[in-house]
Design an enzyme around this catalytic site. Structure first.
Site, PDB file in Angstrom:
ATOM      1  N   HIS A   1       0.824  -1.366  -0.175  1.00 37.80           N
ATOM      2  CA  HIS A   1      -0.062   0.090   0.143  1.00 37.80           C
ATOM      3  C   HIS A   1       0.810   1.248  -0.043  1.00 37.80           C
ATOM      4  O   HIS A   1       2.017   1.258   0.572  1.00 37.80           O
ATOM      5  CB  HIS A   1      -0.728   0.090   1.614  1.00 37.80           C
ATOM      6  CG  HIS A   1      -1.937   0.975   1.181  1.00 37.80           C
ATOM      7  ND1 HIS A   1      -1.544   2.225   1.368  1.00 37.80           N
ATOM      8  CD2 HIS A   1      -3.101   0.882   1.021  1.00 37.80           C
ATOM      9  CE1 HIS A   1      -2.890   3.145   1.332  1.00 37.80           C
ATOM     10  NE2 HIS A   1      -4.010   2.274   0.942  1.00 37.80           N
TER      11      HIS A   1
ATOM     12  N   GLU B   1      -4.153   2.174  -7.053  1.00 30.38           N
ATOM     13  CA  GLU B   1      -4.686   3.159  -6.178  1.00 30.38           C
ATOM     14  C   GLU B   1      -3.819   4.416  -6.432  1.00 30.38           C
ATOM     15  O   GLU B   1      -2.548   4.553  -5.976  1.00 30.38           O
ATOM     16  CB  GLU B   1      -4.349   2.783  -4.582  1.00 30.38           C
ATOM     17  CG  GLU B   1      -5.239   1.858  -4.074  1.00 30.38           C
ATOM     18  CD  GLU B   1      -5.638   1.670  -2.627  1.00 30.38           C
ATOM     19  OE1 GLU B   1      -6.921   1.900  -2.394  1.00 30.38           O
ATOM     20  OE2 GLU B   1      -4.526   1.618  -1.910  1.00 30.38           O
TER      21      GLU B   1
HETATM   22  P1  13P Z   1      -9.908   6.277   0.887  1.00 31.63           P
HETATM   23  O1  13P Z   1     -10.847   5.289   0.224  1.00 31.63           O
HETATM   24  O2  13P Z   1      -9.951   6.583   2.233  1.00 31.63           O
HETATM   25  O3  13P Z   1      -9.352   7.163  -0.021  1.00 31.63           O
HETATM   26  O4  13P Z   1      -8.440   5.225   1.013  1.00 31.63           O
HETATM   27  C1  13P Z   1      -8.117   4.483  -0.087  1.00 31.63           C
HETATM   28  C2  13P Z   1      -7.117   3.394   0.270  1.00 31.63           C
HETATM   29  O5  13P Z   1      -6.077   3.724   0.487  1.00 31.63           O
HETATM   30  C3  13P Z   1      -7.798   1.869   0.431  1.00 31.63           C
HETATM   31  O6  13P Z   1      -6.381   1.018   0.745  1.00 31.63           O
END
Ligand code: 13P
Length: 255
Positions: A103, A181
């Protein structure tokens, strides 16, 4: 019923107590049971996995098979002198079936590199845990356009999935998930345009054949369908909105 989409809840460092974690988990379990076509993966902080896992087992009869427990990280060694390490074997023993790996917050605050991501993903897979490998470009890259983002992601994917991206080596039927992401979209309320996310998801699938691709970054009950209605996007990785039982229930039901 066949699983159509995956919704993974990344609770990050929340909530503050095991009691609150159990309450949130119970609410989500109830919501997930009524939507069997969506796989719901809940990833609490590692110290709460034991207690939420127990809760899951005590309610075994009432839990539908679409519900699964995930971890937010996994170390690559199973056992030994690795202070703070929690490897695939420990997690499996607690009933964990998925693990988020690499992540952007782990990369930023814990110094994780693509090489570490690769070791973790390989160990998870060998240990019977489905890796959810996160990739995503920073804003200064995306500002230059989609092609620049693809180049950035290609490096992360090539390095981070070196040992497992090849479907033959990965083994048929072994699940692999990549979460796209974009760093600038996480927790900012500034979600990526669904059409752009779909283009990037398709690109990831050409680089990692057979992988499922989730989108993550400011997903909420109001925008989740715009992502999941795309054939290229297999679901969502949700942060903030997964901590509010009502919002998360709506997310599961909306898709
Ligand atoms: P948010 O949904 O708070 O933007 O976070 C996304 C995330 O990092 C999920 O791993």
């Amino acid at each position: 019923m066949a699983i159509k989409k995956i919704i993974a809840a990344n609770w990050k460092e929340n909530p503050g107590t095991a009691k609150e974690a159990e309450a949130l988990f119970s609410a989500v379990m109830r919501a997930a049971a009524s939507v069997p076509s969506v796989r719901v993966v809940v990833c609490p902080p590692s110290v709460f996995i034991g207690s939420v896992g127990n809760l899951m087992r005590t309610q075994a009869g009432r839990i539908s098979a679409n519900f699964a427990l995930g971890a937010q990280d996994v170390f690559w060694e199973d056992e030994g002198a690795f202070t703070g390490g929690v490897g695939p074997r420990i997690l499996r023993g607690l009933g964990v079936r998925y693990a988020i790996i690499g992540h952007s917050e782990r990369r930023r605050f814990f110094g994780e590199t693509d090489e570490m991501v690769e070791r973790k993903a390989r160990a998870a897979r060998e240990g019977g845990i489905v890796p959810i490998v996160c990739v995503g470009e920073p804003h200064e890259v995306r500002r230059k356009g989609i092609a620049a983002a693809k180049r950035f992601l290609a490096v992360q994917l090539r390095k981070g999935l070196k040992g497992i991206a090849d479907p033959d080596r990965r083994g048929k039927g072994k699940e692999l998930i990549v979460a796209y992401e974009p760093v600038w979209a996480i927790g900012s309320g500034n979600n990526d345009r669904p059409a752009d996310a779909a283009v990037i998801a398709a690109f990831i699938k050409t680089m990692v054949p057979g992988a499922k691709v989730l989108y993550g970054g400011s997903v909420n009950e109001g925008n989740v369908r715009e992502y999941t209605q795309s054939d290229e996007i297999d679901g969502a990785l949700v942060g903030g909105a997964s901590l509010k039982a009502d919002a998360f229930k709506k997310i599961i039901h909306t898709i």
